[in-house]
Design a protein around this motif. Structure first.
Motif, PDB file in Angstrom:
ATOM      1  N   UNK A   1     -32.171 125.129  53.326  1.00 32.35           N
ATOM      2  CA  UNK A   1     -32.743 123.904  52.799  1.00 32.35           C
ATOM      3  C   UNK A   1     -34.265 123.924  52.947  1.00 32.35           C
ATOM      4  N   UNK A   2     -34.990 123.386  51.959  1.00 28.02           N
ATOM      5  CA  UNK A   2     -36.452 123.357  52.050  1.00 28.02           C
ATOM      6  C   UNK A   2     -36.922 122.421  53.157  1.00 28.02           C
ATOM      7  N   UNK A   3     -38.048 122.753  53.764  1.00 28.94           N
ATOM      8  CA  UNK A   3     -38.660 121.920  54.800  1.00 28.94           C
ATOM      9  C   UNK A   3     -37.751 121.693  55.996  1.00 28.94           C
ATOM     10  N   UNK A   4     -36.928 122.713  56.307  1.00 28.09           N
ATOM     11  CA  UNK A   4     -36.052 122.592  57.473  1.00 28.09           C
ATOM     12  C   UNK A   4     -36.174 123.845  58.333  1.00 28.09           C
ATOM     13  N   UNK A   5     -37.399 124.157  58.694  1.00 25.53           N
ATOM     14  CA  UNK A   5     -37.656 125.339  59.491  1.00 25.53           C
ATOM     15  C   UNK A   5     -37.333 125.069  60.959  1.00 25.53           C
ATOM     16  N   UNK A   6     -37.022 126.129  61.713  1.00 23.32           N
ATOM     17  CA  UNK A   6     -36.761 125.962  63.151  1.00 23.32           C
ATOM     18  C   UNK A   6     -37.979 125.394  63.862  1.00 23.32           C
ATOM     19  N   UNK A   7     -37.750 124.634  64.904  1.00 26.63           N
ATOM     20  CA  UNK A   7     -38.858 124.048  65.650  1.00 26.63           C
ATOM     21  C   UNK A   7     -39.501 125.116  66.530  1.00 26.63           C
ATOM     22  N   UNK A   8     -40.761 124.894  66.858  1.00 27.25           N
ATOM     23  CA  UNK A   8     -41.500 125.830  67.705  1.00 27.25           C
ATOM     24  C   UNK A   8     -40.933 125.837  69.116  1.00 27.25           C
ATOM     25  N   UNK A   9     -40.933 127.005  69.747  1.00 26.76           N
ATOM     26  CA  UNK A   9     -40.392 127.133  71.103  1.00 26.76           C
ATOM     27  C   UNK A   9     -41.163 126.285  72.099  1.00 26.76           C
ATOM     28  N   UNK A  10     -42.405 125.966  71.765  1.00 25.39           N
ATOM     29  CA  UNK A  10     -43.220 125.157  72.671  1.00 25.39           C
ATOM     30  C   UNK A  10     -42.919 123.665  72.560  1.00 25.39           C
ATOM     31  N   UNK A  11     -42.084 123.294  71.625  1.00 27.47           N
ATOM     32  CA  UNK A  11     -41.759 121.880  71.439  1.00 27.47           C
ATOM     33  C   UNK A  11     -41.005 121.346  72.651  1.00 27.47           C
ATOM     34  N   UNK A  12     -41.010 120.033  72.788  1.00 24.20           N
ATOM     35  CA  UNK A  12     -40.333 119.402  73.918  1.00 24.20           C
ATOM     36  C   UNK A  12     -38.825 119.598  73.827  1.00 24.20           C
ATOM     37  N   UNK A  13     -38.173 119.434  74.975  1.00 26.50           N
ATOM     38  CA  UNK A  13     -36.714 119.570  75.013  1.00 26.50           C
ATOM     39  C   UNK A  13     -36.063 118.548  74.091  1.00 26.50           C
ATOM     40  N   UNK A  14     -36.591 117.322  74.083  1.00 24.60           N
ATOM     41  CA  UNK A  14     -36.036 116.272  73.233  1.00 24.60           C
ATOM     42  C   UNK A  14     -36.174 116.635  71.760  1.00 24.60           C
ATOM     43  N   UNK A  15     -37.336 117.190  71.388  1.00 27.57           N
ATOM     44  CA  UNK A  15     -37.568 117.566  69.982  1.00 27.57           C
ATOM     45  C   UNK A  15     -36.630 118.684  69.563  1.00 27.57           C
ATOM     46  N   UNK A  16     -36.431 119.665  70.442  1.00 26.12           N
ATOM     47  CA  UNK A  16     -35.528 120.765  70.110  1.00 26.12           C
ATOM     48  C   UNK A  16     -34.082 120.302  70.037  1.00 26.12           C
ATOM     49  N   UNK A  17     -33.681 119.392  70.932  1.00 28.79           N
ATOM     50  CA  UNK A  17     -32.317 118.846  70.901  1.00 28.79           C
ATOM     51  C   UNK A  17     -32.085 118.043  69.627  1.00 28.79           C
ATOM     52  N   UNK A  18     -33.112 117.308  69.221  1.00 27.30           N
ATOM     53  CA  UNK A  18     -33.018 116.526  67.990  1.00 27.30           C
ATOM     54  C   UNK A  18     -32.825 117.435  66.783  1.00 27.30           C
ATOM     55  N   UNK A  19     -33.605 118.491  66.710  1.00 29.82           N
ATOM     56  CA  UNK A  19     -33.489 119.435  65.590  1.00 29.82           C
ATOM     57  C   UNK A  19     -32.140 120.151  65.622  1.00 29.82           C
ATOM     58  N   UNK A  20     -31.703 120.523  66.817  1.00 30.64           N
ATOM     59  CA  UNK A  20     -30.425 121.226  66.956  1.00 30.64           C
ATOM     60  C   UNK A  20     -29.279 120.327  66.498  1.00 30.64           C
ATOM     61  N   UNK A  21     -29.309 119.054  66.895  1.00 29.92           N
ATOM     62  CA  UNK A  21     -28.260 118.121  66.482  1.00 29.92           C
ATOM     63  C   UNK A  21     -28.269 117.933  64.973  1.00 29.92           C
ATOM     64  N   UNK A  22     -29.469 117.769  64.404  1.00 29.67           N
ATOM     65  CA  UNK A  22     -29.566 117.596  62.953  1.00 29.67           C
ATOM     66  C   UNK A  22     -29.019 118.808  62.218  1.00 29.67           C
ATOM     67  N   UNK A  23     -29.332 120.010  62.716  1.00 32.12           N
ATOM     68  CA  UNK A  23     -28.860 121.227  62.058  1.00 32.12           C
ATOM     69  C   UNK A  23     -27.345 121.357  62.138  1.00 32.12           C
ATOM     70  N   UNK A  24     -26.720 120.784  63.169  1.00 29.95           N
ATOM     71  CA  UNK A  24     -25.267 120.858  63.307  1.00 29.95           C
ATOM     72  C   UNK A  24     -24.552 119.795  62.481  1.00 29.95           C
ATOM     73  N   UNK A  25     -25.279 118.756  62.074  1.00 25.13           N
ATOM     74  CA  UNK A  25     -24.644 117.682  61.303  1.00 25.13           C
ATOM     75  C   UNK A  25     -24.800 117.873  59.799  1.00 25.13           C
ATOM     76  N   UNK A  26     -25.709 118.756  59.362  1.00 23.43           N
ATOM     77  CA  UNK A  26     -25.843 119.024  57.925  1.00 23.43           C
ATOM     78  C   UNK A  26     -24.821 120.083  57.552  1.00 23.43           C
ATOM     79  N   UNK A  27     -23.636 119.634  57.212  1.00 21.81           N
ATOM     80  CA  UNK A  27     -22.542 120.524  56.858  1.00 21.81           C
ATOM     81  C   UNK A  27     -21.848 119.986  55.604  1.00 21.81           C
TER      82      UNK A  27
END
Length: 466
Positions: free
Chosen positions: A51-77
């Motif tokens: 999907x466009x504009x759905x790149x992985x988050x930077x490793x330096x991002x906060x734990x909350x930001x990475x968890x948010x992105x991870x959850x979103x990526x698991x719900x787009x099915x």
């Protein structure tokens, strides 16, 4: 948790049933979302990451930001990919019109709010908006089902009805729709709107029995609008039109009998009520077909080459019906293939439950036994019978025409089977005499919970059923 839910003695003395339901709701959602977060890998399909504009988050991002992105990526099915794309950039391809216009517009609106200062909402914004809406509307539908049950099953022994209503709402929390009521799908919104429409319809019938004609008419018209809006989220909402057809048919019968008996006043009343049902059905139809008008204007009128699609020239042009048939293979017995036998087996438990509960409503609603709780001047099972017809027709269509496996998530928006199952669990003789004839094991309840848990893991890993 389930033992507490299904044990009537543990909920007979509820002081705050809505608060208790909210706690159960939060615990169940926490369990499902934990399973989604812990699911391994992207699954066998990588569509989400394309999907466009759905790149992985930077490793330096906060734990909350990475968890948010991870959850979103698991719900787009599955269909959530279509919903999020359409909400982000509008309808582009013809086949996208199979996905509820009301739902995509709501996702787009809330997604832009989530995006904040950014001019264009991204996929992640839309998905997070859909997740919040799904949880909010599922919780609201739990509460509305509780109130709907109280409204229909009126009785002098209120505590028993409160117990019964609590159990029905608790069953909706662990509905087999499972994670689809947490993902950016339309199921939770449809459940809420359909329950509200049923509530207004039931309340209108009760007001009619008390000769509150103006109030009853207003409630009935509002029910038509709400049911029409529900259809813009899920196409099976059209089946709710049967409520107004049944009501109109009953008033036609009353009108003819009163004319024959020369009861002029009663005949005029029946005629006015017939008009109310007709207007309510018309309002529902107009609201439901509004997205079809947009599609017709976009595809059939605003053409540059002067050539329209085949469905544009139908007597009743419907892009939804065309897309379902042309792109998704929907049609009478078209799904009856050897390769789909596992899907029929997967849908079998829910089909049996919904068909059995519809038969229960039909038998009890047609009964003239005097031991049923009275609903004003209307027996409650008469109301239940009306509400059962859309559910029964849905089952027949799923069995013969639809992709049968989706019945497990479509079932979430229909109250009858929750009532039937609760009757069998609680076994209140004044609720329904037929319910005590069935031997119901806790297997159904265990299946609902286990199915929801297993489904959450499968969904997040991009595995069927969808």
């Amino acid at each position: 948790m389930m033992r507490k839910i299904v044990n009537p003695s543990s909920i007979n003395n509820l002081e705050s049933p809505r608060l208790t339901l909210t706690i159960y709701f939060a615990l169940w959602k926490a369990l499902l979302l934990t399973l989604v977060l812990l699911s391994p890998g992207p699954g066998y399909d990588v569509s989400t990451h394309l999907l466009p504009n759905f790149e992985p988050v930077d490793a330096a991002s906060s734990v909350l930001r990475r968890a948010q992105h991870h959850l979103a990526s698991r719900l787009i099915r599955w269909d959530a990919i279509y919903f999020s794309q359409i909400a982000r950039r509008g309808y582009v391809f013809e086949q996208e019109w199979a996905f509820g216009w009301g739902h995509t517009r709501l996702l787009a609106f809330v997604g832009h709010w989530v995006a904040g200062s950014r001019e264009v909402a991204g996929v992640e914004d839309v998905v997070l908006a859909g997740m919040v809406l799904a949880h909010l509307f599922h919780w609201m539908s739990v509460i509305v089902l509780y109130d709907l049950t109280l409204e229909v099953w009126k009785a002098k022994k209120r505590q028993k009805v409160v117990t019964f209503a609590f159990l029905c709402a608790a069953l909706h929390i662990v509905s087999p729709a499972g994670v689809f009521l947490s993902a950016p799908y339309a199921e939770s919104t449809f459940s809420l709107l359909n329950f509200v429409g049923c509530y207004l319809y039931a309340k209108a019938l009760r007001r009619q029995s008390k000769d509150a004609e103006v109030v009853a008419a207003g409630l009935l018209l509002l029910s038509g609008v709400v049911c029409g809006v529900a259809t813009t989220f899920r196409g099976n909402g059209l089946l709710s039109g049967l409520l107004f057809v049944l009501g109109a048919g009953k008033e036609v019968a009353h009108f003819l009998v009163n004319v024959k008996n020369r009861a002029r006043r009663d005949a005029l009343l029946a005629f006015r009520r017939l008009l109310y049902f007709g207007l309510s059905g018309a309002l529902m139809a107009c609201t439901a077909f509004w997205p079809q008008y947009f599609a017709f204007q976009h595809i059939c009128v605003d053409l540059h080459d002067g050539k329209g699609r085949p469905w544009c020239y139908s007597y009743l042009p419907s892009v939804y019906s065309w897309v379902q048939q042309e792109y998704w293979g929907v049609g009478f017995l078209r799904y009856w293939t050897m390769s789909n036998i596992p899907l029929f087996m997967l849908a079998a438990p829910m089909l049996v439950i919904m068909i059995s509960s519809s038969i229960w409503a039909w038998i009890e609603g047609s009964s003239r036994n005097g031991n049923l709780i009275r609903y004003g001047d209307v027996p409650p099972m008469t109301v239940v019978l009306h509400l059962a017809m859309p559910q029964l027709v849905l089952c027949l269509l799923a069995l013969t025409t639809y992709h049968v496996q989706i019945i497990t998530r479509l079932s979430s928006g229909y109250p009858i089977w929750y009532w039937w199952l609760a009757v069998l669990v609680v076994r209140h003789p004044e609720m329904a005499t037929l319910g005590t004839r069935f031997k119901v094991s806790k297997g159904i309840l265990r299946w609902m919970v286990l199915y929801g848990i297993i489904q959450a893991g499968f969904y997040a890993s991009f595995l069927p059923p969808a």
